[in-house]
Design an enzyme around this catalytic site. Structure first.
Site, PDB file in Angstrom:
ATOM      1  N   LYS A 174      -4.222   8.527 -12.333  1.00  0.00           N
ATOM      2  CA  LYS A 174      -5.158   7.399 -12.426  1.00  0.00           C
ATOM      3  C   LYS A 174      -5.569   6.950 -11.034  1.00  0.00           C
ATOM      4  O   LYS A 174      -4.767   6.372 -10.291  1.00  0.00           O
ATOM      5  CB  LYS A 174      -4.526   6.203 -13.154  1.00  0.00           C
ATOM      6  CG  LYS A 174      -5.597   5.158 -13.499  1.00  0.00           C
ATOM      7  CD  LYS A 174      -5.034   3.787 -13.781  1.00  0.00           C
ATOM      8  CE  LYS A 174      -5.180   2.817 -12.648  1.00  0.00           C
ATOM      9  NZ  LYS A 174      -6.528   2.578 -12.137  1.00  0.00           N
ATOM     10  N   GLU A 177      -9.822   1.995  -9.790  1.00  0.00           N
ATOM     11  CA  GLU A 177     -11.137   1.779 -10.414  1.00  0.00           C
ATOM     12  C   GLU A 177     -12.232   1.643  -9.366  1.00  0.00           C
ATOM     13  O   GLU A 177     -13.394   1.905  -9.640  1.00  0.00           O
ATOM     14  CB  GLU A 177     -11.103   0.457 -11.188  1.00  0.00           C
ATOM     15  CG  GLU A 177     -10.559   0.585 -12.567  1.00  0.00           C
ATOM     16  CD  GLU A 177     -11.371  -0.286 -13.502  1.00  0.00           C
ATOM     17  OE1 GLU A 177     -12.118   0.284 -14.307  1.00  0.00           O
ATOM     18  OE2 GLU A 177     -11.252  -1.516 -13.409  1.00  0.00           O
ATOM     19  N   GLY A 227       0.761   1.347  -4.217  1.00  0.00           N
ATOM     20  CA  GLY A 227      -0.086   0.164  -4.340  1.00  0.00           C
ATOM     21  C   GLY A 227       0.661  -1.067  -3.865  1.00  0.00           C
ATOM     22  O   GLY A 227       1.620  -0.967  -3.096  1.00  0.00           O
ATOM     23  N   GLY A 228       0.221  -2.208  -4.329  1.00  0.00           N
ATOM     24  CA  GLY A 228       0.791  -3.470  -3.863  1.00  0.00           C
ATOM     25  C   GLY A 228       2.178  -3.737  -4.451  1.00  0.00           C
ATOM     26  O   GLY A 228       2.522  -3.208  -5.513  1.00  0.00           O
ATOM     27  N   THR A 231       2.248  -5.306  -8.009  1.00  0.00           N
ATOM     28  CA  THR A 231       1.999  -4.306  -9.061  1.00  0.00           C
ATOM     29  C   THR A 231       3.231  -3.425  -9.243  1.00  0.00           C
ATOM     30  O   THR A 231       3.587  -3.064 -10.373  1.00  0.00           O
ATOM     31  CB  THR A 231       0.773  -3.436  -8.705  1.00  0.00           C
ATOM     32  OG1 THR A 231      -0.272  -4.277  -8.256  1.00  0.00           O
ATOM     33  CG2 THR A 231       0.298  -2.634  -9.888  1.00  0.00           C
ATOM     34  N   GLY A 232       3.877  -3.084  -8.135  1.00  0.00           N
ATOM     35  CA  GLY A 232       5.087  -2.262  -8.211  1.00  0.00           C
ATOM     36  C   GLY A 232       6.152  -2.922  -9.076  1.00  0.00           C
ATOM     37  O   GLY A 232       6.823  -2.268  -9.879  1.00  0.00           O
ATOM     38  N   GLU A 249       5.630   3.361  -3.709  1.00  0.00           N
ATOM     39  CA  GLU A 249       5.258   3.233  -2.294  1.00  0.00           C
ATOM     40  C   GLU A 249       4.397   1.986  -2.198  1.00  0.00           C
ATOM     41  O   GLU A 249       3.252   1.970  -2.650  1.00  0.00           O
ATOM     42  CB  GLU A 249       4.487   4.457  -1.827  1.00  0.00           C
ATOM     43  CG  GLU A 249       5.355   5.693  -1.802  1.00  0.00           C
ATOM     44  CD  GLU A 249       4.574   6.939  -1.479  1.00  0.00           C
ATOM     45  OE1 GLU A 249       3.656   6.868  -0.648  1.00  0.00           O
ATOM     46  OE2 GLU A 249       4.878   7.978  -2.072  1.00  0.00           O
ATOM     47  N   CYS A 283      -1.187   0.773   4.500  1.00  0.00           N
ATOM     48  CA  CYS A 283       0.090   0.121   4.142  1.00  0.00           C
ATOM     49  C   CYS A 283       1.015   0.033   5.339  1.00  0.00           C
ATOM     50  O   CYS A 283       1.763  -0.929   5.478  1.00  0.00           O
ATOM     51  CB  CYS A 283       0.759   0.887   3.011  1.00  0.00           C
ATOM     52  SG  CYS A 283       0.948   2.632   3.380  1.00  0.00           S
ATOM     53  N   GLU A 384       1.013  -9.507   3.493  1.00  0.00           N
ATOM     54  CA  GLU A 384       0.165  -8.356   3.798  1.00  0.00           C
ATOM     55  C   GLU A 384      -1.306  -8.737   3.590  1.00  0.00           C
ATOM     56  O   GLU A 384      -1.700  -9.121   2.486  1.00  0.00           O
ATOM     57  CB  GLU A 384       0.536  -7.193   2.874  1.00  0.00           C
ATOM     58  CG  GLU A 384      -0.231  -5.938   3.217  1.00  0.00           C
ATOM     59  CD  GLU A 384       0.133  -4.781   2.305  1.00  0.00           C
ATOM     60  OE1 GLU A 384       0.182  -4.983   1.083  1.00  0.00           O
ATOM     61  OE2 GLU A 384       0.346  -3.676   2.829  1.00  0.00           O
TER      62      GLU A 384
HETATM   63  P1  NDP Z   1      -2.886  -2.423  -6.461  1.00  0.00           P
HETATM   64  O1  NDP Z   1      -1.413  -2.511  -6.565  1.00  0.00           O
HETATM   65  O2  NDP Z   1      -3.707  -3.550  -6.934  1.00  0.00           O
HETATM   66  O3  NDP Z   1      -3.432  -1.144  -7.258  1.00  0.00           O
HETATM   67  C1  NDP Z   1      -2.936   0.146  -7.064  1.00  0.00           C
HETATM   68  C2  NDP Z   1      -3.162   0.968  -8.313  1.00  0.00           C
HETATM   69  O4  NDP Z   1      -2.387   0.400  -9.379  1.00  0.00           O
HETATM   70  C3  NDP Z   1      -4.610   0.949  -8.798  1.00  0.00           C
HETATM   71  O5  NDP Z   1      -4.901   2.210  -9.376  1.00  0.00           O
HETATM   72  C4  NDP Z   1      -4.591  -0.142  -9.859  1.00  0.00           C
HETATM   73  O6  NDP Z   1      -5.600  -0.033 -10.833  1.00  0.00           O
HETATM   74  C5  NDP Z   1      -3.228   0.085 -10.477  1.00  0.00           C
HETATM   75  N1  NDP Z   1      -2.678  -1.081 -11.170  1.00  0.00           N
HETATM   76  C6  NDP Z   1      -3.014  -2.381 -11.025  1.00  0.00           C
HETATM   77  N2  NDP Z   1      -2.289  -3.157 -11.871  1.00  0.00           N
HETATM   78  C7  NDP Z   1      -1.478  -2.308 -12.558  1.00  0.00           C
HETATM   79  C8  NDP Z   1      -0.487  -2.477 -13.574  1.00  0.00           C
HETATM   80  N3  NDP Z   1      -0.166  -3.685 -14.047  1.00  0.00           N
HETATM   81  N4  NDP Z   1       0.151  -1.400 -14.048  1.00  0.00           N
HETATM   82  C9  NDP Z   1      -0.126  -0.174 -13.587  1.00  0.00           C
HETATM   83  N5  NDP Z   1      -1.063   0.066 -12.628  1.00  0.00           N
HETATM   84  C10 NDP Z   1      -1.722  -0.986 -12.119  1.00  0.00           C
HETATM   85  O7  NDP Z   1      -3.176  -2.063  -4.953  1.00  0.00           O
HETATM   86  P2  NDP Z   1      -4.586  -1.897  -4.245  1.00  0.00           P
HETATM   87  O8  NDP Z   1      -5.409  -0.880  -4.971  1.00  0.00           O
HETATM   88  O9  NDP Z   1      -5.146  -3.235  -3.994  1.00  0.00           O
HETATM   89  O10 NDP Z   1      -4.109  -1.182  -2.888  1.00  0.00           O
HETATM   90  C11 NDP Z   1      -3.589  -1.869  -1.837  1.00  0.00           C
HETATM   91  C12 NDP Z   1      -2.084  -1.851  -1.814  1.00  0.00           C
HETATM   92  O11 NDP Z   1      -1.566  -0.525  -1.802  1.00  0.00           O
HETATM   93  C13 NDP Z   1      -1.549  -2.520  -0.579  1.00  0.00           C
HETATM   94  O12 NDP Z   1      -0.567  -3.458  -0.899  1.00  0.00           O
HETATM   95  C14 NDP Z   1      -0.908  -1.375   0.212  1.00  0.00           C
HETATM   96  O13 NDP Z   1       0.126  -1.749   1.045  1.00  0.00           O
HETATM   97  C15 NDP Z   1      -0.495  -0.437  -0.845  1.00  0.00           C
HETATM   98  N6  NDP Z   1      -0.382   0.919  -0.309  1.00  0.00           N
HETATM   99  C16 NDP Z   1       0.864   1.435  -0.047  1.00  0.00           C
HETATM  100  C17 NDP Z   1       1.009   2.691   0.500  1.00  0.00           C
HETATM  101  C18 NDP Z   1       2.371   3.274   0.765  1.00  0.00           C
HETATM  102  O14 NDP Z   1       2.448   4.461   0.991  1.00  0.00           O
HETATM  103  N7  NDP Z   1       3.416   2.499   0.776  1.00  0.00           N
HETATM  104  C19 NDP Z   1      -0.160   3.506   0.831  1.00  0.00           C
HETATM  105  C20 NDP Z   1      -1.421   2.881   0.494  1.00  0.00           C
HETATM  106  C21 NDP Z   1      -1.503   1.618  -0.046  1.00  0.00           C
HETATM  107  P3  NDP Z   1      -7.079  -0.636 -10.632  1.00  0.00           P
HETATM  108  O15 NDP Z   1      -7.176  -1.161  -9.261  1.00  0.00           O
HETATM  109  O16 NDP Z   1      -7.933   0.534 -10.867  1.00  0.00           O
HETATM  110  O17 NDP Z   1      -7.251  -1.689 -11.673  1.00  0.00           O
END
Ligand code: NDP
Length: 490
Positions: A174, A177, A227-228, A231-232, A249, A283, A384
């Site tokens: 996935k 979006e 991701g964030g 969300t994690g 991550e 990140c 962050e």
């Molecule tokens: P988000 O956590 O908002 O989203 C990441 C992904 O998770 C997207 O595909 C999103 O879908 C999906 N998502 C959102 N909510 C849920 C849920 N409840 N259950 C399952 N999946 C969900 O992060 P961002 O896209 O805003 O990216 C930025 C973040 O990513 C920053 O905090 C950054 O630090 C982190 N990051 C970490 C890295 C690492 O290696 N540690 C590398 C790169 C980024 P959608 O947005 O499509 O709705």
């Protein structure tokens, strides 16, 4: 206009609901694509076909060399189409072309790395009591849900897809979006090289529905998420139902420590690169700059002068060094943090504004921004921001630097600049962070593990560690003298 469909069981499909979502070029606000917007039902279908494909053994039971040949072929096609895909990534995400060109090369290299790794010796044997022989083999985990953010749309996907497929899993991917365009290109390549149907699937749609289904479904064995941190946390909870394996991550607020004895020009250069590369949407960004007090003022003078000269513009302009932020919503979040910084009493040295001149008013451009005189409790120091905003702190000595550096809920990355090798290593060893640099910032390699301590995540991507995350470990005990144990007399 690009029409983006989902890829399931070897077919390109629209969302069952027929819904689509506009994909915006962040440099000018124009719609560049319409993407199918899936929901839970679409996610369930993708999971089901991935489950059936895994259970059939068609992929997992292929010789490793055969799986590797598909991955090598994907790498070659990525190279062939690099220019086209890099251009699309720039249109979709905003980052400058020179960055997307680098991402494409890295993505191909990642496929090649795992294609090579999977055919290398594996497993262990143990010398145990006769007549037994014990050994360990690695097997694929099963169906893997792979969820990625928008900051490196293609590359973050490849970091997961390459090891997951190499290890023999089937996947449901996935993308974010906000940035799904290059994912579709990658899946076109996956189709072209002939990966069997159902092995690699892509679903698009909102995280809280589609992403959550991947985390929650009992048919998924593993979820790997980037991701964030918030969300994690939600993914961890959703994954408890079937005790799914998880890799996370997450975010960071990483310290970049400069001692007075550092090579001055190198440290300034990497301080800029550490925070402003990829518009600060990294990140591992060096978003907290810790300066030893004796060089603090002189360092900031040069840093600010150089930050003001960074060429901000559309990513498609070869002269651009920093592009727009990824979306209007994200730009507004970053600008709100700049306001918070001002209200908290930090001293704004440069930037701080949206850029609207030169016809940039339809795009999401923000100036490179530096705050000095920050204190550890400030939100701009603790949270962050994920944008081009640097918070500078002053330290007195080595112990003070380490204390400030570790004063964070995150533990993703960190850098140290000094010409004293022993000091550099002493400080690095005290840093509670998974990715560290000495006298540089940001270089990363497919061979080396990526991930964080504390709230920056669980597990590691890349390298052999990243491969192991997509495997289960099985012990096999073999009786070399086949006879009853004799434990019970009758
Ligand atoms: P988000 O956590 O908002 O989203 C990441 C992904 O998770 C997207 O595909 C999103 O879908 C999906 N998502 C959102 N909510 C849920 C849920 N409840 N259950 C399952 N999946 C969900 O992060 P961002 O896209 O805003 O990216 C930025 C973040 O990513 C920053 O905090 C950054 O630090 C982190 N990051 C970490 C890295 C690492 O290696 N540690 C590398 C790169 C980024 P959608 O947005 O499509 O709705």
């Amino acid at each position: 206009m690009i029409n983006l469909k989902m890829y399931m069981n070897g077919e390109w499909v629209e969302a069952k609901s027929g819904k689509t979502r506009d994909i915006i070029n962040p440099a000018n606000g124009e719609v560049i694509a319409k993407a199918a917007e899936g929901d839970v039902e679409d996610a369930r279908h993708a999971i089901q076909v991935a489950r059936e494909a895994f259970d059939s053994g068609e992929w997992s039971e292929l010789p490793a060399a055969a799986r590797a040949s598909y991955l090598f072929a994907i790498a070659d096609k990525l190279d062939e189409r690099a220019e086209e895909i890099a251009h699309l990534e720039t249109l979709d995400n905003g980052k400058p072309l020179r960055e997307t060109a680098f991402d494409l090369a890295d993505a191909a290299a990642c496929f090649r790395y795992y294609a090579g790794l999977v055919t290398k010796p594996d497993g262990q044997t143990y010398h145990v009591a006769d007549p037994m022989q014990a050994m360990v083999v690695r097997e694929p985990v099963g169906v893997c849900g792979l969820i990625v953010p928008w900051n490196y749309p293609l590359l973050m996907g490849v970091w997961k897809i390459a090891p997951a497929l190499a290890a023999g899993n089937t996947i449901v991917f996935k993308p974010s979006e906000v940035t799904p365009v290059t994912a579709m290109k990658l899946f076109e390549i996956i189709e072209e090289v002939g990966i069997p149907k159902g092995v690699a699937n892509m679903v698009m749609g909102p995280g809280p529905t589609v992403g959550n289904e991947l985390a929650e479904s009992h048919l998924v064995d593993k979820v790997s998420f980037t991701g964030g941190t918030a969300t994690g946390r939600s993914i961890m909870k959703a994954a408890t139902g079937n005790i799914k394996k998880i890799s996370l991550e997450l975010g960071g607020k990483s310290p970049n420590i400069v001692f007075a004895d550092a090579d001055f020009d190198t440290a300034v250069d990497y301080a800029l690169f550490g925070i402003f590369a990829n518009q600060g949407q990294v990140c591992s960004a060096g978003s907290r700059l810790l300066l030893e007090e004796s060089i603090h003022d002189r360092f900031l003078e040069v840093l600010v002068e150089r930050a003001k000269k960074i060429r901000v513009g559309p990513g498609t302009d070869p002269a651009t060094e920093m592009g727009p932020l990824v979306s209007q919503a994200h730009m507004e979040k970053v600008l709100s943090y700049i306001e918070i910084g001002k209200q908290e009493g930090a001293r704004l040295l440069c930037g701080g504004n949206r850029i609207t001149a030169n016809g940039y008013d339809k795009g999401f451009f923000v100036e490179p921004t530096i705050f000095a005189d920050t204190t550890p409790k400030m939100r701009i120091v603790q949270e962050e921001i994920f944008g081009p905003v640097l918070a500078v702190q002053k330290f007195t000595d080595e112990a003070d630097a380490i204390r400030l550096a570790n004063d964070s809920v995150y533990g993703l990355a960190g850098g140290v600049f000094t010409q004293d090798g022993a000091k550099a290593l002493r400080v690095i060893k005290k840093l509670r962070a998974g990715i560290t640099w000495i006298n540089c910032y940001h270089p990363t390699y497919n061979e080396a593990p990526w991930g964080g301590y504390k709230q920056s995540g669980i597990g590691r991507g890349l390298g052999t560690f990243g491969f192991d995350e997509f495997t289960e470990v099985k012990q096999i005990n073999i009786n070399l003298q086949v006879q009853p144990s004799g434990w019970f007399e009758n």
